[in-house]
Scaffold this motif. Structure first.
Motif, PDB file in Angstrom:
ATOM      1  N   VAL A  12      74.530  -6.845 104.512  1.00 35.15           N
ATOM      2  CA  VAL A  12      72.941  -6.898 104.782  1.00 35.15           C
ATOM      3  C   VAL A  12      72.943  -7.419 106.009  1.00 35.15           C
ATOM      4  O   VAL A  12      72.102  -6.934 106.976  1.00 35.15           O
ATOM      5  CB  VAL A  12      72.249  -7.621 103.823  1.00 35.15           C
ATOM      6  N   ILE A  13      73.641  -8.589 106.499  1.00 34.38           N
ATOM      7  CA  ILE A  13      73.483  -9.242 107.814  1.00 34.38           C
ATOM      8  C   ILE A  13      73.715  -8.171 109.176  1.00 34.38           C
ATOM      9  O   ILE A  13      72.967  -8.222 110.106  1.00 34.38           O
ATOM     10  CB  ILE A  13      74.296 -10.412 107.878  1.00 34.38           C
ATOM     11  N   LEU A  40      73.746  -4.994 108.911  1.00 33.60           N
ATOM     12  CA  LEU A  40      72.591  -3.953 109.023  1.00 33.60           C
ATOM     13  C   LEU A  40      71.351  -4.377 109.826  1.00 33.60           C
ATOM     14  O   LEU A  40      70.871  -3.642 110.483  1.00 33.60           O
ATOM     15  CB  LEU A  40      72.377  -3.269 107.573  1.00 33.60           C
ATOM     16  N   ALA A  41      70.889  -5.682 109.428  1.00 31.01           N
ATOM     17  CA  ALA A  41      69.893  -6.232 109.904  1.00 31.01           C
ATOM     18  C   ALA A  41      69.867  -6.550 111.497  1.00 31.01           C
ATOM     19  O   ALA A  41      69.092  -6.068 112.395  1.00 31.01           O
ATOM     20  CB  ALA A  41      69.633  -7.597 109.539  1.00 31.01           C
ATOM     21  N   VAL A  42      71.370  -6.744 111.935  1.00 31.83           N
ATOM     22  CA  VAL A  42      71.452  -6.808 113.250  1.00 31.83           C
ATOM     23  C   VAL A  42      71.701  -5.660 113.959  1.00 31.83           C
ATOM     24  O   VAL A  42      71.044  -5.348 115.372  1.00 31.83           O
ATOM     25  CB  VAL A  42      72.901  -7.553 113.613  1.00 31.83           C
ATOM     26  N   ILE A  43      72.132  -4.364 113.385  1.00 23.84           N
ATOM     27  CA  ILE A  43      72.077  -3.128 113.918  1.00 23.84           C
ATOM     28  C   ILE A  43      70.639  -2.589 114.249  1.00 23.84           C
ATOM     29  O   ILE A  43      70.323  -2.236 115.116  1.00 23.84           O
ATOM     30  CB  ILE A  43      72.758  -2.273 113.064  1.00 23.84           C
ATOM     31  N   GLY A  44      69.768  -3.110 113.011  1.00 22.52           N
ATOM     32  CA  GLY A  44      68.426  -2.725 113.335  1.00 22.52           C
ATOM     33  C   GLY A  44      67.898  -3.397 114.606  1.00 22.52           C
ATOM     34  O   GLY A  44      66.765  -2.574 115.205  1.00 22.52           O
ATOM     35  N   SER A  85      64.293   1.187 101.703  1.00 23.40           N
ATOM     36  CA  SER A  85      64.041  -0.330 102.125  1.00 23.40           C
ATOM     37  C   SER A  85      64.443  -0.512 103.794  1.00 23.40           C
ATOM     38  O   SER A  85      63.882  -1.039 104.385  1.00 23.40           O
ATOM     39  CB  SER A  85      64.493  -1.326 101.305  1.00 23.40           C
ATOM     40  N   TYR A  86      65.845  -0.022 103.916  1.00 24.96           N
ATOM     41  CA  TYR A  86      66.422  -0.478 105.394  1.00 24.96           C
ATOM     42  C   TYR A  86      65.487   0.403 106.137  1.00 24.96           C
ATOM     43  O   TYR A  86      65.284  -0.176 107.277  1.00 24.96           O
ATOM     44  CB  TYR A  86      67.893  -0.013 105.343  1.00 24.96           C
TER      45      TYR A  86
END
Length: 203
Positions: A3-4, A6-10, A148-149
């Motif tokens: 999750v972390i 993916l959050a950074v990629i976003g 959600s992502y």
């Protein structure tokens, strides 16, 4: 991916400079805060479209049909070049936003511009196709996490570009920028033309 990551990629997707940023700056500086906010909303809505076709499997059609992909690529390039030329030609126009109620309808054009600018960007398409194909395959055919992502990325785009629109139209800041409006308009126009040209030339 966790999750972390993916959050950074976003965050990196949103913060990376490109045609969306140039267009939002141009509209905010030339037509005011509301124009910038409408542009931000259009960009965010286009992100939703990218997510939608990636999850529905239409991405396969885009990746396998080179002719269709090239059509979209050249349409996107032509649109950026058109916006760039238009901005250079009108570089000396006033930064003042429309005042009367009828002109308020014109703000929808900025939503439309932001939407098309992001939607017709094949690099954005390829990114979402590759990312969401991995998310769907790793989620055991469950759409909850990919959706959600996707919502997270769309909201990030809206918040980031809206914040920039507000900052750019903050009165003390805008007053200083207004002194350089012609130069900034031409720089934004030139940047859009360069981005469009590179998009057309590169594979």
């Amino acid at each position: 991916m966790d999750v972390i990551s993916l959050a950074v990629i976003g965050l990196l997707i949103v913060l990376s400079p490109g045609a969306d940023l140039v267009l939002m700056m141009k509209n905010s500086l030339n037509a005011g805060r509301r124009a910038g906010l409408w542009t931000a909303l259009g960009i965010s809505l286009a992100i939703g479209v990218h997510i939608g076709y990636s999850l529905l499997g239409l991405s396969y059609l885009l990746t396998e049909n080179l002719k269709l992909f090239n059509i979209i690529k050249y349409l996107g390039a032509a649109y950026l070049i058109y916006m760039g030329i238009k901005n250079i030609v009108t570089a000396k126009t006033s930064l003042a936003a429309p005042q009367n109620s009828k002109d308020n309808l014109h703000y929808f054009q900025y939503l439309y511009q932001g939407f098309l600018c992001n939607l017709l960007n094949p690099k954005t398409m390829l990114f979402f196709i590759s990312l969401f194909s991995q998310l769907v395959s790793s989620s055991n055919n469950s759409w909850f996490f990919p959706l959600s992502y996707g919502a997270y990325i769309a909201v990030l785009h809206l918040l980031w570009f809206s914040s920039l629109a507000i900052l750019l139209t903050y009165l003390p800041f805008k007053t200083r920028l207004s002194l350089l409006k012609t130069c900034l308009n031409r720089l934004c126009g030139g940047a859009l033309i360069i981005l469009g040209s590179l998009l057309a030339i590169r594979g």
